[in-house]
Design a protein around this motif. Structure first.
Motif, PDB file in Angstrom:
ATOM      1  N   ASP A 104     -59.231-100.669 -28.741  1.00 47.61           N
ATOM      2  CA  ASP A 104     -59.801-100.172 -29.810  1.00 47.61           C
ATOM      3  C   ASP A 104     -60.388 -98.909 -28.240  1.00 47.61           C
ATOM      4  O   ASP A 104     -60.473 -99.477 -27.497  1.00 47.61           O
ATOM      5  CB  ASP A 104     -61.113-100.710 -29.362  1.00 47.61           C
ATOM      6  CG  ASP A 104     -62.391 -99.590 -30.218  1.00 47.61           C
ATOM      7  OD1 ASP A 104     -61.677 -98.212 -30.273  1.00 47.61           O
ATOM      8  OD2 ASP A 104     -63.154 -99.691 -29.856  1.00 47.61           O
ATOM      9  N   LYS A 127     -62.976 -95.508 -37.779  1.00 51.91           N
ATOM     10  CA  LYS A 127     -62.100 -96.340 -37.499  1.00 51.91           C
ATOM     11  C   LYS A 127     -63.486 -97.628 -35.925  1.00 51.91           C
ATOM     12  O   LYS A 127     -62.032 -98.536 -36.973  1.00 51.91           O
ATOM     13  CB  LYS A 127     -61.454 -95.829 -35.477  1.00 51.91           C
ATOM     14  CG  LYS A 127     -60.727 -94.519 -36.084  1.00 51.91           C
ATOM     15  CD  LYS A 127     -60.663 -94.326 -34.270  1.00 51.91           C
ATOM     16  CE  LYS A 127     -61.207 -93.320 -33.601  1.00 51.91           C
ATOM     17  NZ  LYS A 127     -62.058 -92.806 -33.851  1.00 51.91           N
ATOM     18  N   ILE A 152     -54.268 -95.909 -34.642  1.00 56.36           N
ATOM     19  CA  ILE A 152     -55.049 -95.578 -36.014  1.00 56.36           C
ATOM     20  C   ILE A 152     -56.047 -94.640 -35.422  1.00 56.36           C
ATOM     21  O   ILE A 152     -56.319 -94.066 -34.351  1.00 56.36           O
ATOM     22  CB  ILE A 152     -56.842 -96.646 -36.217  1.00 56.36           C
ATOM     23  CG1 ILE A 152     -55.862 -97.702 -36.678  1.00 56.36           C
ATOM     24  CG2 ILE A 152     -57.420 -95.973 -37.512  1.00 56.36           C
ATOM     25  CD1 ILE A 152     -56.309 -98.992 -37.388  1.00 56.36           C
ATOM     26  N   VAL A 207     -56.156 -98.313 -31.532  1.00 51.87           N
ATOM     27  CA  VAL A 207     -57.297 -96.950 -31.908  1.00 51.87           C
ATOM     28  C   VAL A 207     -57.742 -96.893 -31.103  1.00 51.87           C
ATOM     29  O   VAL A 207     -57.781 -96.602 -29.651  1.00 51.87           O
ATOM     30  CB  VAL A 207     -58.616 -98.053 -33.302  1.00 51.87           C
ATOM     31  CG1 VAL A 207     -59.377 -97.147 -33.662  1.00 51.87           C
ATOM     32  CG2 VAL A 207     -57.550 -99.156 -33.987  1.00 51.87           C
TER      33      VAL A 207
END
Length: 284
Positions: free
Chosen positions: A167, A46, A38, A199
């Motif tokens: 993340d 996000k 992503i 992400v």
């Protein structure tokens, strides 16, 4: 676990003067045991998407289904099925030994015997390239930043999540440590045990291990497809090409210049070797 976003919108502080729509009308599907990247800049949505995935937030409108079940119907069990490793997780290590940090949730909540907890922790450590026989009794602060991050991820893996979300996993790591992490995540992906979602605002190092790349822009889905498809599409968009990783832009420009770069190749050493080979064959 199959993930389905169906026209998902999330608005913070709805019906107040501080109302802010972070995601608007997002729809996509991710089959089980696939890897998704992503990509998006600051404020693209996000972090909100991550929180929606594991039940920290719920959609203002639309539905998120995981294996056909609405995230609202999972309750606290969703956080075990969808493990999220937030930015710089090594800053959240707090136990006195590596083993205790990795096994904290199991020791606190599982009720399992110590022998089984130890086996699960050792297995999670091996997945992240950690030898707990060697470092299990060391204090986490004695480890390198790369090792600390692996410990933090292993602490999520002990829950055996079906979906692992990372993340900004490369932030703060040197290139060698990022390369090591990418290799470990690639091995995890090929094992077929779980879906991996990465992400990042800089997806370059992770492109080689992705099945699908999704791009968010100001809360909306801007593009989705294979990394090759999405990078090619964004490279031709003057407004979006600046969020592409430099390696993706390089591959795009090389192709335009006539270099027959193999489909899906974004690894720098392999690209350098391929270019040298083509030059040696006088094909460029």
């Amino acid at each position: 676990m199959h993930i389905s976003f169906d026209r998902v919108t999330h608005t913070y502080n709805k019906d107040t003067q501080l109302e802010l729509t972070a995601l608007s009308g997002i729809s996509f599907e991710l089959p089980s045991h696939r890897s998704l990247g992503i990509l998006g800049g600051t404020g693209s949505g996000k972090t909100t998407l991550i929180k929606l995935l594991n039940g920290l937030l719920y959609p203002t409108s639309g539905r998120i289904l995981i294996d056909g079940k609405d995230t609202r119907d999972y309750g606290s069990d969703l956080a075990l099925r969808v493990g999220v490793v937030f930015q710089r997780p090594e800053r959240q290590l707090f136990e006195d030994t590596v083993f205790n940090d990795i096994s904290f949730v199991l020791r606190r909540f599982s009720g399992l015997p110590h022998s089984e907890i130890r086996e699960i922790a050792w297995s999670a450590g091996r997945m992240m390239g950690l030898n707990l026989d060697r470092i299990g009794e060391r204090h986490p602060e004695s480890l390198s930043d790369s090792e600390k991050r692996k410990v933090a991820i292993a602490g999520i893996l002990v829950n055996q999540p079906h979906i692992l979300v990372l993340d900004e996993p490369g932030v703060g790591l040197d290139p060698a440590a990022v390369s090591d992490l990418v290799q470990l995540l690639g091995t995890m992906k090929t094992s077929g045990d779980r879906s991996v979602i990465i992400v990042s605002h800089d997806m370059g190092p992770f492109l080689p291990i992705l099945d699908t790349l999704l791009v968010l822009n100001q809360g909306k889905l801007s593009a989705i497809g294979t990394p090759e498809e999405v990078c090619g599409e964004l490279a031709e968009d003057p407004e979006m090409r600046n969020i592409l990783p430099p390696i993706a832009l390089l591959v795009h420009e090389l192709r335009l210049a006539g270099f027959p770069i193999p489909f899906g190749e974004y690894r720098i050493p392999e690209l350098a070797e391929e270019i040298a080979r083509l030059a040696g064959d006088h094909r460029i």
